[in-house]
Design an enzyme around this catalytic site. Sequence first.
Site, short mmCIF file in Angstrom:
data_model
loop_
_atom_site.label_atom_id
_atom_site.label_comp_id
_atom_site.label_asym_id
_atom_site.label_seq_id
_atom_site.Cartn_x
_atom_site.Cartn_y
_atom_site.Cartn_z
N GLN A 133 1.02 -1.25 0.06
CA GLN A 133 0.01 0.00 0.00
C GLN A 133 0.61 1.29 -0.07
O GLN A 133 0.34 2.31 -0.31
CB GLN A 133 -1.04 -0.06 1.21
CG GLN A 133 -0.25 0.33 2.60
CD GLN A 133 -1.17 -0.04 3.53
OE1 GLN A 133 -1.71 -1.05 3.95
NE2 GLN A 133 -1.46 1.10 4.38
N CYS A 139 -5.24 0.34 3.18
CA CYS A 139 -5.61 -1.05 3.46
C CYS A 139 -7.04 -1.40 3.40
O CYS A 139 -7.34 -2.55 2.88
CB CYS A 139 -5.21 -1.35 5.08
SG CYS A 139 -6.16 -0.32 6.25
N HIS A 277 -7.17 -1.21 11.30
CA HIS A 277 -6.30 -1.67 10.31
C HIS A 277 -7.31 -2.98 9.64
O HIS A 277 -8.16 -3.41 10.25
CB HIS A 277 -5.00 -2.51 10.41
CG HIS A 277 -4.27 -2.67 9.27
ND1 HIS A 277 -3.89 -2.10 8.34
CD2 HIS A 277 -3.67 -4.11 9.13
CE1 HIS A 277 -3.42 -2.78 7.43
NE2 HIS A 277 -2.91 -3.99 7.82
N ASN A 301 -1.86 -9.51 4.10
CA ASN A 301 -1.73 -8.07 4.51
C ASN A 301 -1.38 -7.23 3.21
O ASN A 301 -1.25 -7.89 2.17
CB ASN A 301 -0.59 -7.70 5.44
CG ASN A 301 -0.64 -6.53 6.25
OD1 ASN A 301 -1.66 -5.64 6.07
ND2 ASN A 301 0.20 -6.22 7.25
#
Length: 334
Positions: A133, A139, A277, A301
């Site tokens: 990112q 995110c 997150h 992630n």
Amino acid sequence: MTLAFFLTILCLGVASGVLTLDPRLDAEWEEWKEKYEKSYSKENEELRRSVWEENMKMIKHHNEENSLGKNGYTMEINEFGDMTVEEFRKTMNYIPVQTHREGRSIRKREVGGVLPKSVNWRKKGYVTSVRKQAYCNSCWAFAVNGAIEGQMFKKTGNLTRLSVQNLVDCSKPHGNNGCDWGDPYIAYEYVLHNGGVEAEATYPYDGEEGPCRYNPKYSAANITGFVSLPKSEESLMAAVATIGPISAGIDIASNYFMFYKKGIFHDPKCSNDTVNHVVLVVGYGFEGNETDGNNYWLVKNSYGKQWGLRGYMKMTKDQNNHCAIASYAHYPIV
Ligand SMILES: *[C@@H]1O[C@H](CO)[C@@H](O)[C@H](O)[C@H]1NC(C)=O
Ligand SMILES: *[C@@H]1O[C@H](CO)[C@@H](O)[C@H](O)[C@H]1NC(C)=O
Ligand SMILES: *[C@@H]1O[C@H](CO)[C@@H](O)[C@H](O)[C@H]1NC(C)=O
Ligand SMILES: *[C@@H]1O[C@H](CO)[C@@H](O)[C@H](O)[C@H]1NC(C)=O
């Protein structure tokens, strides 16, 4: 950059006058700076070095404890080494969740009560490769697109990388705020009302927000709705087992998360009701003997492949909703 971010730096700046740096770490510091292409002004360097030294100390201590069998996961220094967790949260993660909107509930009995002991949608071709990112709070967009990519694959047999930039640039009128923050719920609403989202190929990621350039001609995926899961790991498990990858909010409570390397992550500072997150849950499983209870969620992630387990993480499962993983989970209907 927010005002609070400046304030953090100022506060640390005042403190750094009394901090002494460890000259034994000089070579390592130079190596680290070179590896991650960091350069600082003279005043700032001392401050960043002191933050880095604190992080190094914490990581070393954690890994020493780990070698005595205490923690279950290891850490390593990485590109975030010169950031405090407050700075990290402000530049990498922050999403606000004002209201939790509960949706349709998925329970074990709906699938006959028996769920597989482990699930990994990567192995079934549902998951695109890990991306980065960069310094943009996107995110939420990576996770939402990841969930749509999985359901599109299930429906069409084609795995197409969707445009994160499209969500960053265009979901503002729905309530998100580009690289500053975003809520996955709002991102799903955008895709639903917009009548589609483009592919990465036609609307590539640049990690900075810009004007919306969505072109309906290039719509690559649609959703007909989305489901909010009840706040329970049981529901999340049933959804992961029967639906596919699920977007999930989590709590990043300390700098342990920043430097995760491998093993099953847990953090005594984690809450089970705050999320800041968003990640994609692509499966679950256990380490060692099944009866030991070392259960984990397999999480994708968006910090690049250099972070953690080639961009993935194992997070503690079945321990009171650790780090709030089941608190804000959704999936799209395509
Ligand atoms: C997959 O995508 C390709 C290229 O866009 C297309 O030609 C093909 O028909 C698609 N396959 C399916 C099963 O939708
Ligand atoms: C999504 O829906 C819109 C509006 O109905 C349509 O124009 C677009 O072609 C659809 N996209 C896909 C990938 O089917
Ligand atoms: C797992 O644990 C059970 C119960 O403690 C034991 O009977 C079994 O032998 C163990 N299996 C392995 C592979 O260690
Ligand atoms: C959160 O943790 C507490 C115990 O610390 C537990 O009682 C509660 O059930 C947990 N919440 C969820 C949603 O699991």
